[in-house]
Design a protein around this motif. Sequence first.
Motif, PDB file in Angstrom:
ATOM      1  N   ALA A  54       0.854  -1.039   0.031  1.00 57.50           N
ATOM      2  CA  ALA A  54       0.058  -0.054  -0.123  1.00 57.50           C
ATOM      3  C   ALA A  54       0.901   1.252  -0.077  1.00 57.50           C
ATOM      4  O   ALA A  54       0.521   2.297  -0.856  1.00 57.50           O
ATOM      5  N   LEU A  55       2.023   1.114   0.882  1.00 52.47           N
ATOM      6  CA  LEU A  55       2.840   2.194   0.909  1.00 52.47           C
ATOM      7  C   LEU A  55       3.247   2.687  -0.543  1.00 52.47           C
ATOM      8  O   LEU A  55       3.416   3.854  -0.919  1.00 52.47           O
ATOM      9  N   PHE A  56       3.927   1.662  -1.315  1.00 56.36           N
ATOM     10  CA  PHE A  56       4.541   1.699  -2.452  1.00 56.36           C
ATOM     11  C   PHE A  56       3.438   2.211  -3.389  1.00 56.36           C
ATOM     12  O   PHE A  56       3.792   3.021  -4.294  1.00 56.36           O
ATOM     13  N   ILE A  57       2.352   1.819  -3.278  1.00 55.35           N
ATOM     14  CA  ILE A  57       1.373   2.103  -4.368  1.00 55.35           C
ATOM     15  C   ILE A  57       1.060   3.730  -4.241  1.00 55.35           C
ATOM     16  O   ILE A  57       0.843   4.511  -5.184  1.00 55.35           O
ATOM     17  N   MET A  58       0.885   4.365  -3.106  1.00 50.42           N
ATOM     18  CA  MET A  58       0.671   5.566  -2.860  1.00 50.42           C
ATOM     19  C   MET A  58       1.658   6.654  -3.084  1.00 50.42           C
ATOM     20  O   MET A  58       1.527   7.554  -3.579  1.00 50.42           O
ATOM     21  N   ILE A  59       3.135   6.323  -2.658  1.00 49.06           N
ATOM     22  CA  ILE A  59       3.938   7.303  -2.986  1.00 49.06           C
ATOM     23  C   ILE A  59       5.127   6.537  -3.802  1.00 49.06           C
ATOM     24  O   ILE A  59       6.492   6.535  -3.256  1.00 49.06           O
ATOM     25  N   HIS A  60       4.849   5.748  -4.639  1.00 54.75           N
ATOM     26  CA  HIS A  60       6.090   5.227  -5.335  1.00 54.75           C
ATOM     27  C   HIS A  60       7.165   6.188  -5.884  1.00 54.75           C
ATOM     28  O   HIS A  60       8.197   5.476  -6.094  1.00 54.75           O
ATOM     29  N   GLU A  61       6.688   7.248  -6.315  1.00 54.44           N
ATOM     30  CA  GLU A  61       7.968   8.118  -6.804  1.00 54.44           C
ATOM     31  C   GLU A  61       8.519   8.559  -5.506  1.00 54.44           C
ATOM     32  O   GLU A  61       9.689   9.450  -5.841  1.00 54.44           O
ATOM     33  N   GLN A  62       8.411   8.561  -4.570  1.00 58.55           N
ATOM     34  CA  GLN A  62       9.276   9.044  -3.555  1.00 58.55           C
ATOM     35  C   GLN A  62      10.171   7.888  -2.891  1.00 58.55           C
ATOM     36  O   GLN A  62       9.894   7.275  -1.681  1.00 58.55           O
ATOM     37  N   SER A  63      10.939   7.254  -3.808  1.00 55.74           N
ATOM     38  CA  SER A  63      11.574   6.069  -3.221  1.00 55.74           C
ATOM     39  C   SER A  63      12.351   6.315  -1.941  1.00 55.74           C
ATOM     40  O   SER A  63      12.591   5.337  -1.198  1.00 55.74           O
ATOM     41  N   TRP A  64      12.834   7.403  -1.980  1.00 53.39           N
ATOM     42  CA  TRP A  64      13.665   7.735  -0.674  1.00 53.39           C
ATOM     43  C   TRP A  64      13.053   7.642   0.735  1.00 53.39           C
ATOM     44  O   TRP A  64      13.619   7.373   1.972  1.00 53.39           O
ATOM     45  N   ILE A  65      11.761   7.592   0.523  1.00 52.04           N
ATOM     46  CA  ILE A  65      10.827   7.552   1.699  1.00 52.04           C
ATOM     47  C   ILE A  65      10.312   5.950   1.992  1.00 52.04           C
ATOM     48  O   ILE A  65      10.410   5.329   2.849  1.00 52.04           O
ATOM     49  N   VAL A  66       9.989   5.468   0.704  1.00 51.57           N
ATOM     50  CA  VAL A  66       9.479   4.176   0.785  1.00 51.57           C
ATOM     51  C   VAL A  66      10.641   3.047   1.108  1.00 51.57           C
ATOM     52  O   VAL A  66       9.893   2.010   1.900  1.00 51.57           O
ATOM     53  N   ILE A  67      11.573   3.173   0.621  1.00 57.47           N
ATOM     54  CA  ILE A  67      12.469   1.885   0.931  1.00 57.47           C
ATOM     55  C   ILE A  67      12.994   1.794   2.237  1.00 57.47           C
ATOM     56  O   ILE A  67      12.941   0.714   2.842  1.00 57.47           O
ATOM     57  N   PRO A  68      13.216   2.982   3.021  1.00 60.26           N
ATOM     58  CA  PRO A  68      13.388   2.881   4.444  1.00 60.26           C
ATOM     59  C   PRO A  68      12.221   2.309   5.271  1.00 60.26           C
ATOM     60  O   PRO A  68      12.316   1.706   6.225  1.00 60.26           O
ATOM     61  N   MET A  69      10.829   2.753   4.700  1.00 59.93           N
ATOM     62  CA  MET A  69       9.782   2.342   5.496  1.00 59.93           C
ATOM     63  C   MET A  69       9.543   0.884   5.326  1.00 59.93           C
ATOM     64  O   MET A  69       9.012   0.352   6.177  1.00 59.93           O
ATOM     65  N   ILE A  70       9.828   0.354   4.018  1.00 56.64           N
ATOM     66  CA  ILE A  70       9.754  -0.954   3.910  1.00 56.64           C
ATOM     67  C   ILE A  70      10.631  -1.943   4.719  1.00 56.64           C
ATOM     68  O   ILE A  70      10.325  -2.961   5.272  1.00 56.64           O
ATOM     69  N   PHE A  71      11.939  -1.328   5.001  1.00 59.87           N
ATOM     70  CA  PHE A  71      12.859  -1.914   5.810  1.00 59.87           C
ATOM     71  C   PHE A  71      12.457  -1.826   7.141  1.00 59.87           C
ATOM     72  O   PHE A  71      12.681  -2.882   7.803  1.00 59.87           O
ATOM     73  N   LEU A  72      11.801  -0.853   7.602  1.00 63.88           N
ATOM     74  CA  LEU A  72      11.162  -0.822   9.021  1.00 63.88           C
ATOM     75  C   LEU A  72      10.369  -1.698   9.356  1.00 63.88           C
ATOM     76  O   LEU A  72      10.043  -2.286  10.203  1.00 63.88           O
ATOM     77  N   ALA A  73       9.536  -2.086   8.105  1.00 60.34           N
ATOM     78  CA  ALA A  73       8.244  -2.844   8.152  1.00 60.34           C
ATOM     79  C   ALA A  73       8.697  -4.218   8.648  1.00 60.34           C
ATOM     80  O   ALA A  73       7.869  -5.070   8.951  1.00 60.34           O
ATOM     81  N   SER A  74      10.091  -4.548   8.200  1.00 59.45           N
ATOM     82  CA  SER A  74      10.411  -5.832   8.478  1.00 59.45           C
ATOM     83  C   SER A  74      10.981  -6.173  10.045  1.00 59.45           C
ATOM     84  O   SER A  74      11.277  -7.385  10.300  1.00 59.45           O
ATOM     85  N   VAL A  75      11.044  -4.880  10.610  1.00 59.41           N
ATOM     86  CA  VAL A  75      11.602  -5.197  12.002  1.00 59.41           C
ATOM     87  C   VAL A  75      10.616  -5.943  13.136  1.00 59.41           C
ATOM     88  O   VAL A  75      11.140  -6.786  13.684  1.00 59.41           O
ATOM     89  N   PRO A  76       9.240  -5.880  12.803  1.00 55.90           N
ATOM     90  CA  PRO A  76       8.332  -6.693  13.632  1.00 55.90           C
ATOM     91  C   PRO A  76       8.186  -8.222  13.513  1.00 55.90           C
ATOM     92  O   PRO A  76       8.266  -9.005  14.190  1.00 55.90           O
ATOM     93  N   VAL A  77       8.539  -8.495  12.085  1.00 58.67           N
ATOM     94  CA  VAL A  77       8.652  -9.895  11.527  1.00 58.67           C
ATOM     95  C   VAL A  77      10.202 -10.469  12.248  1.00 58.67           C
ATOM     96  O   VAL A  77       9.992 -11.486  12.781  1.00 58.67           O
ATOM     97  N   THR A  78      11.007  -9.718  12.120  1.00 56.05           N
ATOM     98  CA  THR A  78      12.315 -10.255  12.685  1.00 56.05           C
ATOM     99  C   THR A  78      12.181 -10.331  14.141  1.00 56.05           C
ATOM    100  O   THR A  78      12.932 -11.290  14.604  1.00 56.05           O
ATOM    101  N   LEU A  79      11.723  -9.366  14.788  1.00 56.37           N
ATOM    102  CA  LEU A  79      11.522  -9.491  16.384  1.00 56.37           C
ATOM    103  C   LEU A  79      10.863 -10.584  16.762  1.00 56.37           C
ATOM    104  O   LEU A  79      11.016 -11.450  17.620  1.00 56.37           O
TER     105      LEU A  79
END
Length: 323
Positions: free
Chosen positions: A268-293
């Motif tokens: 959903a984040l990538f769909i909404m702001i796919h042109e702002q990759s500098w925001i999307v990529i870090p946010m996707i990385f942070l999204a993996s934190v709960p799974v890793t924990l």
Amino acid sequence: MCDVTKHRSSPDFVLPAIFRAIERGMFEFTDTVLQARPDLMWFSNQKDRNLFHFAIECRQEKIYSLIYRLNKRKRIMIGHKADKSGNCALHVAGMLSPLAKLDNISGAALQMQRELQWFQEVETIVLPRIKESPNYNDGMMPCELFTRSHKELVKEGERWMKESATSCTVVGALIITMMFAAAFTVPGGNNGETGFPIFLHKKLFMAFMVSDAISLFSSTTSVLMFLGILTSRYAEDDFLKSLPTKMIIGLSTLFISIATMMVAFSSALFIMIHEQSWIVIPMIFLASVPVTLFIWMQFPLLVEMYISTYGGGIVDKKVKSRA
């Protein structure tokens, strides 16, 4: 050492050493001594318990597995032999494990499961009539001694299961709420004329919908499993298969729901702001934190529970010589 043990006049020298070795789980030493002096298996300690009884008492499964090198008649003889208190091997298995052994197992429920596995394992080497024979001190049958000895552990196991299930139920219920709402508030909204989602034909939108559905279904399954744990009767036998199986399914589906929830969020984040990759990529990385924990904190328990429940048993019945 082997040369010494081969002399028949040295049991008083060898016995204390081999009993200490059994207590400390020194399999290779015990194996070597018993191969050199097979007759030592019939000698006893101060409680009149032989080597295999003592291995059961200390919960040393590798050493106990050496009993399967013997023929069935000898195994039955060892299982039937009573100590000074009239306790046969099954009575000894019905006693509570040493705390040092229990502390190596995660959670009271798995500790209770291991105790049941030991009791069932030793049951295989005794005849049915021995299962109902009382001991001298208490006049208790093995199953009665097991119930009395593990009364507190059953309570602790029940408390551990309920606390774990309650916490996971709350998490699962929150995921259900979010994923159900997300299915009707899709990213980008709906077309005012057709009512269909605006990004319906985008691959990322399909990834969002599929991951949302998987997360919803798996979290629902997880909650149902944890509710099954909370409403269980908590009999002794439930700790052997029923409760661990429900916990395994519950934790597994909860992990899937968390992982797919993060996939849905990232899509959903990538769909909404796919042109702002500098925001999307870090946010996707942070999204993996709960799974890793979750993997870091719960996955080892899940693996241990699965191996304990569906592994090959506590003893190796095809044990081979290490000498």
